[in-house]
Motif scaffolding. Structure first.
Motif, PDB file in Angstrom:
ATOM      1  N   LEU A  94     -18.788 -13.790 -21.693  1.00 19.24           N
ATOM      2  CA  LEU A  94     -19.073 -14.925 -20.831  1.00 19.24           C
ATOM      3  C   LEU A  94     -20.000 -15.930 -21.491  1.00 19.24           C
ATOM      4  O   LEU A  94     -20.184 -17.019 -20.997  1.00 19.24           O
ATOM      5  CB  LEU A  94     -19.731 -14.433 -19.534  1.00 19.24           C
ATOM      6  N   ASP A 138     -20.653 -19.045 -18.041  1.00 16.85           N
ATOM      7  CA  ASP A 138     -19.821 -18.986 -16.843  1.00 16.85           C
ATOM      8  C   ASP A 138     -20.137 -17.695 -16.089  1.00 16.85           C
ATOM      9  O   ASP A 138     -19.780 -16.603 -16.528  1.00 16.85           O
ATOM     10  CB  ASP A 138     -18.345 -19.030 -17.240  1.00 16.85           C
ATOM     11  N   PHE A 139     -20.833 -17.827 -14.942  1.00 17.36           N
ATOM     12  CA  PHE A 139     -21.183 -16.671 -14.127  1.00 17.36           C
ATOM     13  C   PHE A 139     -20.202 -16.449 -12.971  1.00 17.36           C
ATOM     14  O   PHE A 139     -20.425 -15.593 -12.134  1.00 17.36           O
ATOM     15  CB  PHE A 139     -22.595 -16.830 -13.543  1.00 17.36           C
ATOM     16  N   SER A 140     -19.112 -17.211 -12.918  1.00 16.14           N
ATOM     17  CA  SER A 140     -18.206 -17.141 -11.765  1.00 16.14           C
ATOM     18  C   SER A 140     -17.489 -15.794 -11.653  1.00 16.14           C
ATOM     19  O   SER A 140     -17.027 -15.440 -10.577  1.00 16.14           O
ATOM     20  CB  SER A 140     -17.175 -18.272 -11.837  1.00 16.14           C
ATOM     21  N   ASN A 141     -17.402 -15.037 -12.735  1.00 18.02           N
ATOM     22  CA  ASN A 141     -16.697 -13.764 -12.717  1.00 18.02           C
ATOM     23  C   ASN A 141     -17.651 -12.565 -12.627  1.00 18.02           C
ATOM     24  O   ASN A 141     -17.256 -11.439 -12.842  1.00 18.02           O
ATOM     25  CB  ASN A 141     -15.812 -13.644 -13.969  1.00 18.02           C
ATOM     26  N   ASN A 154     -28.099 -22.394 -19.249  1.00 18.83           N
ATOM     27  CA  ASN A 154     -27.295 -21.909 -18.117  1.00 18.83           C
ATOM     28  C   ASN A 154     -25.968 -22.629 -17.989  1.00 18.83           C
ATOM     29  O   ASN A 154     -24.963 -22.020 -17.628  1.00 18.83           O
ATOM     30  CB  ASN A 154     -28.078 -22.037 -16.806  1.00 18.83           C
ATOM     31  N   GLU A 155     -25.937 -23.930 -18.278  1.00 17.18           N
ATOM     32  CA  GLU A 155     -24.684 -24.668 -18.124  1.00 17.18           C
ATOM     33  C   GLU A 155     -23.634 -24.240 -19.137  1.00 17.18           C
ATOM     34  O   GLU A 155     -22.469 -24.568 -19.006  1.00 17.18           O
ATOM     35  CB  GLU A 155     -24.913 -26.187 -18.182  1.00 17.18           C
ATOM     36  N   LYS A 208     -16.131  -9.149 -11.624  1.00 15.98           N
ATOM     37  CA  LYS A 208     -15.304  -9.085 -10.414  1.00 15.98           C
ATOM     38  C   LYS A 208     -13.939  -8.512 -10.761  1.00 15.98           C
ATOM     39  O   LYS A 208     -13.389  -8.774 -11.824  1.00 15.98           O
ATOM     40  CB  LYS A 208     -15.147 -10.479  -9.814  1.00 15.98           C
ATOM     41  N   LYS A 214     -20.079  -9.918 -10.720  1.00 11.96           N
ATOM     42  CA  LYS A 214     -20.331  -9.257  -9.437  1.00 11.96           C
ATOM     43  C   LYS A 214     -21.708  -8.590  -9.544  1.00 11.96           C
ATOM     44  O   LYS A 214     -21.942  -7.787 -10.443  1.00 11.96           O
ATOM     45  CB  LYS A 214     -19.247  -8.225  -9.169  1.00 11.96           C
TER      46      LYS A 214
END
Length: 191
Positions: A41, A66-69, A62-63, A168, A71
């Motif tokens: 990531l 990608d932390f969208s995946n 941080n930008e 996730k 959990k």
């Protein structure tokens, strides 16, 4: 104010006996080493250091991540009182040496400077995530007052702290050893 002149925690708390409750451990479930993980990531491009004040690439903005995946486990519902928390001795430690433990796929053996003048040995099951040579010279965080525990015939005197999360829709676990600024001296206590 000079360091050590006043320490509210040490002056306001009574020393408690060490608890005999089990301490949670983090097991590696297998995974890819961040350095060779093409599905990582983290954007490992060469401009990471420049974007973060040129910390030799130690921190990634941080930008760029990608932390969208990711959990994250739910927070503990049980509260811990301050006196119980204060029994844990968290210290900054410097990695003097790190080697793979023979006959173990998971364990790394760390020789650490904890500020006492005597080397401390801690074993950690993080070899799936890190190669020993990449950790030498780093400043990590350890809990130093756990009872010694033998693993593979070697006594481990403490535990290194890591951040762990799952992806996730996956059983894959990511582990990130907590590393702090190298300007923090060995033995510095965390509050």
């Amino acid at each position: 104010m000079e360091y050590g002149e006043f320490n509210s925690i040490n002056t306001s708390l009574v020393e408690y006996e060490r608890t005999t409750k089990r301490v949670p451990t983090m097991k590696t479930l297998g995974g890819k080493t961040p350095a060779n993980n093409s599905d990582s990531l983290v954007d490992n491009s060469s401009d990471n250091g420049a974007a973060c004040g040129n910390n030799n690439g130690f921190f990634t903005a941080n930008e760029k991540i990608d932390f969208s995946n990711v959990k994250v486990e739910p927070l503990f519902e049980e509260e811990v009182d301050f006196d119980t928390f204060s029994k844990s001795d968290f210290r900054a430690v410097k990695v003097k040496e790190c080697v793979a433990v023979p006959k173990s796929k998971k364990l790394l053996q760390f020789t650490l400077d904890d500020g006492t003048g005597t080397d401390r040995t801690i074993l950690s099951g993080i070899h799936a995530y890190y190669e020993p040579e990449e950790l030498v010279g780093k400043t990590l965080i350890a809990i130093t007052n756990l009872p010694p525990r033998k693993m593979m015939g070697i006594e481990s005197c403490g535990m290194l702290l890591s951040a762990v999360n799952n992806l996730k829709d996956s059983e894959d676990e990511e582990l990130h050893l907590l590393m702090v600024d190298n300007h923090i001296p060995a033995g510095a206590k965390l509050y």
